[in-house]
Write a protein that holds these residues in place. Sequence first.
Motif, PDB file in Angstrom:
ATOM      1  N   VAL A  35      -4.132  19.818  -9.183  1.00 41.84           N
ATOM      2  CA  VAL A  35      -3.630  20.595  -8.037  1.00 41.84           C
ATOM      3  C   VAL A  35      -2.857  19.665  -7.094  1.00 41.84           C
ATOM      4  CG1 VAL A  35      -4.333  21.814  -5.927  1.00 41.84           C
ATOM      5  CG2 VAL A  35      -5.397  22.397  -8.124  1.00 41.84           C
ATOM      6  N   ALA A  36      -3.457  18.525  -6.792  1.00 43.82           N
ATOM      7  CA  ALA A  36      -2.806  17.588  -5.858  1.00 43.82           C
ATOM      8  C   ALA A  36      -1.454  17.141  -6.397  1.00 43.82           C
ATOM      9  CB  ALA A  36      -3.708  16.377  -5.635  1.00 43.82           C
ATOM     10  N   ARG A  37      -1.387  16.853  -7.684  1.00 43.24           N
ATOM     11  CA  ARG A  37      -0.123  16.410  -8.279  1.00 43.24           C
ATOM     12  C   ARG A  37       0.895  17.543  -8.295  1.00 43.24           C
ATOM     13  NH1 ARG A  37      -3.310  12.717 -12.742  1.00 43.24           N
ATOM     14  NH2 ARG A  37      -2.845  10.712 -11.754  1.00 43.24           N
ATOM     15  N   ALA A  38       0.405  18.752  -8.563  1.00 38.88           N
ATOM     16  CA  ALA A  38       1.333  19.893  -8.587  1.00 38.88           C
ATOM     17  C   ALA A  38       1.899  20.172  -7.195  1.00 38.88           C
ATOM     18  CB  ALA A  38       0.610  21.135  -9.123  1.00 38.88           C
ATOM     19  N   VAL A  39       1.053  20.059  -6.180  1.00 40.62           N
ATOM     20  CA  VAL A  39       1.498  20.369  -4.812  1.00 40.62           C
ATOM     21  C   VAL A  39       2.465  19.305  -4.302  1.00 40.62           C
ATOM     22  CG1 VAL A  39       0.736  20.519  -2.393  1.00 40.62           C
ATOM     23  CG2 VAL A  39      -0.519  21.743  -4.178  1.00 40.62           C
ATOM     24  N   THR A  40       2.139  18.036  -4.558  1.00 46.72           N
ATOM     25  CA  THR A  40       2.936  16.957  -3.961  1.00 46.72           C
ATOM     26  C   THR A  40       4.119  16.540  -4.833  1.00 46.72           C
ATOM     27  OG1 THR A  40       1.539  15.283  -5.028  1.00 46.72           O
ATOM     28  CG2 THR A  40       0.905  15.982  -2.785  1.00 46.72           C
ATOM     29  N   GLY A  41       4.046  16.830  -6.122  1.00 51.85           N
ATOM     30  CA  GLY A  41       5.093  16.357  -7.025  1.00 51.85           C
ATOM     31  C   GLY A  41       5.018  14.849  -7.243  1.00 51.85           C
ATOM     32  N   ARG A  42       3.904  14.238  -6.858  1.00 49.55           N
ATOM     33  CA  ARG A  42       3.722  12.793  -7.053  1.00 49.55           C
ATOM     34  C   ARG A  42       2.667  12.551  -8.125  1.00 49.55           C
ATOM     35  NH1 ARG A  42       2.547  11.852  -0.678  1.00 49.55           N
ATOM     36  NH2 ARG A  42       4.616  12.277   0.178  1.00 49.55           N
ATOM     37  N   ALA A  43       2.631  11.321  -8.643  1.00 52.90           N
ATOM     38  CA  ALA A  43       1.761  11.074  -9.804  1.00 52.90           C
ATOM     39  C   ALA A  43       0.546  10.207  -9.503  1.00 52.90           C
ATOM     40  CB  ALA A  43       2.579  10.430 -10.919  1.00 52.90           C
ATOM     41  N   LYS A  44       0.670   9.269  -8.549  1.00 45.67           N
ATOM     42  CA  LYS A  44      -0.408   8.266  -8.399  1.00 45.67           C
ATOM     43  C   LYS A  44      -1.578   8.805  -7.581  1.00 45.67           C
ATOM     44  CE  LYS A  44       2.269   4.079  -8.901  1.00 45.67           C
ATOM     45  NZ  LYS A  44       2.696   2.798  -8.367  1.00 45.67           N
ATOM     46  N   ILE A  45      -2.736   8.231  -7.838  1.00 47.47           N
ATOM     47  CA  ILE A  45      -3.895   8.551  -7.015  1.00 47.47           C
ATOM     48  C   ILE A  45      -4.508   7.258  -6.484  1.00 47.47           C
ATOM     49  CG2 ILE A  45      -4.383  10.643  -8.358  1.00 47.47           C
ATOM     50  CD1 ILE A  45      -6.906   9.059  -9.414  1.00 47.47           C
ATOM     51  N   LEU A  46      -5.198   7.378  -5.369  1.00 46.66           N
ATOM     52  CA  LEU A  46      -5.937   6.235  -4.834  1.00 46.66           C
ATOM     53  C   LEU A  46      -7.414   6.580  -4.860  1.00 46.66           C
ATOM     54  CD1 LEU A  46      -5.140   3.925  -1.895  1.00 46.66           C
ATOM     55  CD2 LEU A  46      -7.344   5.088  -1.900  1.00 46.66           C
ATOM     56  N   LYS A  47      -8.198   5.673  -5.406  1.00 48.31           N
ATOM     57  CA  LYS A  47      -9.655   5.852  -5.402  1.00 48.31           C
ATOM     58  C   LYS A  47     -10.317   4.580  -4.871  1.00 48.31           C
ATOM     59  CE  LYS A  47     -12.366   5.774  -9.043  1.00 48.31           C
ATOM     60  NZ  LYS A  47     -13.181   4.554  -8.797  1.00 48.31           N
ATOM     61  N   PHE A  48     -11.634   4.662  -4.706  1.00 48.48           N
ATOM     62  CA  PHE A  48     -12.358   3.543  -4.123  1.00 48.48           C
ATOM     63  C   PHE A  48     -13.281   2.900  -5.145  1.00 48.48           C
ATOM     64  CE2 PHE A  48     -10.994   6.188  -0.706  1.00 48.48           C
ATOM     65  CZ  PHE A  48     -10.541   5.285   0.237  1.00 48.48           C
ATOM     66  N   GLU A  49     -13.381   1.592  -5.013  1.00 50.29           N
ATOM     67  CA  GLU A  49     -14.285   0.808  -5.861  1.00 50.29           C
ATOM     68  C   GLU A  49     -15.718   1.339  -5.715  1.00 50.29           C
ATOM     69  OE1 GLU A  49     -14.917  -3.963  -6.286  1.00 50.29           O
ATOM     70  OE2 GLU A  49     -14.636  -3.169  -4.281  1.00 50.29           O
ATOM     71  N   VAL A  63      -3.133   4.570 -10.957  1.00 51.41           N
ATOM     72  CA  VAL A  63      -4.313   4.506 -10.084  1.00 51.41           C
ATOM     73  C   VAL A  63      -4.299   3.257  -9.219  1.00 51.41           C
ATOM     74  CG1 VAL A  63      -5.767   3.492 -11.906  1.00 51.41           C
ATOM     75  CG2 VAL A  63      -6.846   4.689 -10.024  1.00 51.41           C
ATOM     76  N   LEU A  64      -4.542   3.457  -7.949  1.00 52.27           N
ATOM     77  CA  LEU A  64      -4.741   2.322  -7.036  1.00 52.27           C
ATOM     78  C   LEU A  64      -6.207   2.334  -6.649  1.00 52.27           C
ATOM     79  CD1 LEU A  64      -1.784   2.599  -4.480  1.00 52.27           C
ATOM     80  CD2 LEU A  64      -2.103   0.840  -6.230  1.00 52.27           C
ATOM     81  N   VAL A  65      -6.808   1.145  -6.616  1.00 53.81           N
ATOM     82  CA  VAL A  65      -8.230   1.053  -6.267  1.00 53.81           C
ATOM     83  C   VAL A  65      -8.365   0.109  -5.082  1.00 53.81           C
ATOM     84  CG1 VAL A  65     -10.542   0.490  -7.105  1.00 53.81           C
ATOM     85  CG2 VAL A  65      -8.805   1.311  -8.727  1.00 53.81           C
ATOM     86  N   GLU A  93       4.047   7.430  -2.791  1.00 51.95           N
ATOM     87  CA  GLU A  93       3.877   7.640  -4.247  1.00 51.95           C
ATOM     88  C   GLU A  93       2.592   8.392  -4.554  1.00 51.95           C
ATOM     89  OE1 GLU A  93       4.532   3.620  -6.393  1.00 51.95           O
ATOM     90  OE2 GLU A  93       4.070   3.161  -4.297  1.00 51.95           O
ATOM     91  N   LEU A  94       1.750   8.599  -3.538  1.00 53.73           N
ATOM     92  CA  LEU A  94       0.402   9.102  -3.804  1.00 53.73           C
ATOM     93  C   LEU A  94       0.307  10.614  -3.722  1.00 53.73           C
ATOM     94  CD1 LEU A  94      -1.814   6.555  -1.819  1.00 53.73           C
ATOM     95  CD2 LEU A  94      -1.652   6.791  -4.303  1.00 53.73           C
ATOM     96  N   ALA A  95      -0.251  11.200  -4.795  1.00 57.19           N
ATOM     97  CA  ALA A  95      -0.557  12.630  -4.770  1.00 57.19           C
ATOM     98  C   ALA A  95      -1.870  12.871  -4.029  1.00 57.19           C
ATOM     99  CB  ALA A  95      -0.678  13.166  -6.201  1.00 57.19           C
ATOM    100  N   ALA A  96      -2.836  11.984  -4.266  1.00 60.26           N
ATOM    101  CA  ALA A  96      -4.171  12.235  -3.726  1.00 60.26           C
ATOM    102  C   ALA A  96      -4.901  10.948  -3.388  1.00 60.26           C
ATOM    103  CB  ALA A  96      -5.013  13.007  -4.747  1.00 60.26           C
ATOM    104  N   VAL A  97      -5.727  11.051  -2.370  1.00 57.55           N
ATOM    105  CA  VAL A  97      -6.791  10.071  -2.140  1.00 57.55           C
ATOM    106  C   VAL A  97      -8.084  10.808  -2.450  1.00 57.55           C
ATOM    107  CG1 VAL A  97      -8.047   8.742  -0.408  1.00 57.55           C
ATOM    108  CG2 VAL A  97      -5.536   8.745  -0.406  1.00 57.55           C
ATOM    109  N   ILE A  98      -8.853  10.264  -3.376  1.00 54.08           N
ATOM    110  CA  ILE A  98     -10.118  10.909  -3.746  1.00 54.08           C
ATOM    111  C   ILE A  98     -11.264   9.960  -3.421  1.00 54.08           C
ATOM    112  CG2 ILE A  98      -9.951  10.152  -6.177  1.00 54.08           C
ATOM    113  CD1 ILE A  98     -11.366  12.837  -6.925  1.00 54.08           C
TER     114      ILE A  98
END
Length: 443
Positions: free
Chosen positions: A128-142, A187-189, A208-213
């Motif tokens: 959903v996040a990628r579809a809404v933003t049109g961006r591909a990358k995500i950021l997550k936490f260690e 993915v960015l961590v 570049e980020l679609a989502a921060v999860i």
Amino acid sequence: MTPETSKSETLFEFASQYLVAGVSGSARLNAALGRPVYLTHGDGCRLYDVDGRTYLDYNLSHGASFLGHNHPGVRKAIQQALDMGVICAYETEHHSQVAETLCRLVPCAEQVRFANSGSEATFAALRVARAVTGRAKILKFEGHFHGLHDAVVWNAHGPARETFPTYPYVPPQVESAGVPPALADLVLVIPWNDPAAIRQALREHGDELAAVICEPVNYNSGCIPPAPGLLELLRAETAQRGICLIFDEVLSAFRMAPGGAQAYYGVTPDLCTLAKAVANGLPLAVVAGKREFMQVLSPQGPAAHSGTYSGHLFAILAARAALHDIAQPGFYDRIAATADRLYRGLTALFAAHGVPARVQGLGARFGIYFGVTHEVQAYQDAARIDGELGYRFIRACFARGVYFHNYGKLALGHHGFSAAHTPADIDETLTRVEDALKTMGKG
Ligand SMILES: Cc1ncc(COP(=O)(O)O)c(C=O)c1O
């Protein structure tokens, strides 16, 4: 079978011939015991195994059985689903009623989509996040775990590191074979509870980020709550850059408030994922969020999501029963009182017996960090636990009828109690744990 061989051991030996590693899911294996437990049944806060032994349960189906096993309302729900003819892949009036209840309880929920597992829900939320933003990358936490699909199976259980030359970016470390290495580029961590890292990463990569999860409370590393202001910072920084903020509340939902961690902390994400406690032991997961995000899901929008078993009637009716209990006045006062009794009790026992261990809990789930005595605020502190001491504790408790699960030394894991644990159950637990501590010694 020799006289010393338990029925559990015999079953494990048999299972190992036909089930991969003898289990139906890798997390079924209790790493401290070297085998899964074989149950005849569960009831309330207790498990009963094939060897005739009883355990006070602090795993609760990896957190799914939040109201306890064999819950009367859930049994009634299953009976109703049986009476309705074991239908699935059809809508009923109950689906939308449960959706409406969730929208009332969970702050970000304006619409919901049902799924079967937490992994499926995070998969759909990221889509959903990628579809809404049109961006591909995500950021997550260690140290944050979001399931095992390719997009998120990174840096949830990594080892402690000595240096951090790439700060604030933790080099992506995949935690499964079979994931295309090219996905590391998506993915960015970064470390949890580090506002400077969040600011820098979003400044450098925000467009570049679609989502921060994130797990708003990082229970998968034991229990690491967000530092004061951290969720607010995430909310402000993502909103400013048009990034979808996803709270993965698969484990945190309903533990400390009917609206989950987002209600407890007063920070509303764009999307959230729920599972586990929502249907008290039946397979149900939920993607919930703001209407403008949810509407990209098919067939309304272009982001595909469906499933034969999505919103299975058994699970929907179980969720209705579970949500009914959770929303009763006084429910969370009892959870808070039980939490206090258990966490203080365990902390006092570890101190009295000279066992270095820190108990951190929020609501109905908690972590025990062996070999650590200061507050754990970062995954890197958690990753320095004394895994061997933890194993010995779990084995000693198991021998005395208290069940803690272990997912493997570096999978810190999480424990929890249920709404079925009474003060007397907690006191009985503490007596048994004290016995266990006496035998396991200090080392
Ligand atoms: C925060 C979180 N997200 C996702 C998942 C994956 O859920 P499931 O096991 O239902 O696929 C888990 C499971 O433990 C979890 O704790």
